[in-house]
Design an enzyme around this catalytic site. Structure first.
Site: not given
Length: 105
Positions: A30, A33
């Site tokens: 991600c 992230c």
């Protein structure tokens, strides 16, 4: 200090704990992230009174399901073991500090 949270230590470090905990639900693939990670690390280094934990949703799908994680990063703030705030997406250090400070006594 930053903790890698699992189903085995989550209750001990978050839900059975007095005070504030910030939990970052994330995954290695991600992009947002990866942008959030250094912010979380800085907070972990600076905040001695807040438990900072990370849950890898790929490795801990039970925890992700328990907290209805459908988008990542998702940041959940717990106060005395109860979920008091859920934030989805990237958040700056300043924004997270303001949020945490709302729950400080």
């Amino acid at each position: 200090m930053e903790y890698e949270l699992t189903k085995n230590n989550f209750d001990e470090l978050v839900t059975n704990k007095k005070g504030i905990a910030l939990v970052d639900f994330w995954a290695s693939w991600c992009g947002p992230c990866q942008m959030q990670a250094p912010v979380i690390e800085e907070l972990a280094d600076e905040l001695d009174d807040v438990v900072i934990g990370k849950v890898n949703v790929d490795e801990q799908p039970e925890l992700a399901m328990q907290f209805n994680i459908s988008s990542i990063p998702t940041l959940i703030i717990f106060m005395d073991g109860r979920c008091v705030s859920t934030q989805v997406g990237y958040h700056s250090k300043r924004d997270l500090m303001m949020l945490i400070n709302q729950f400080r006594k």
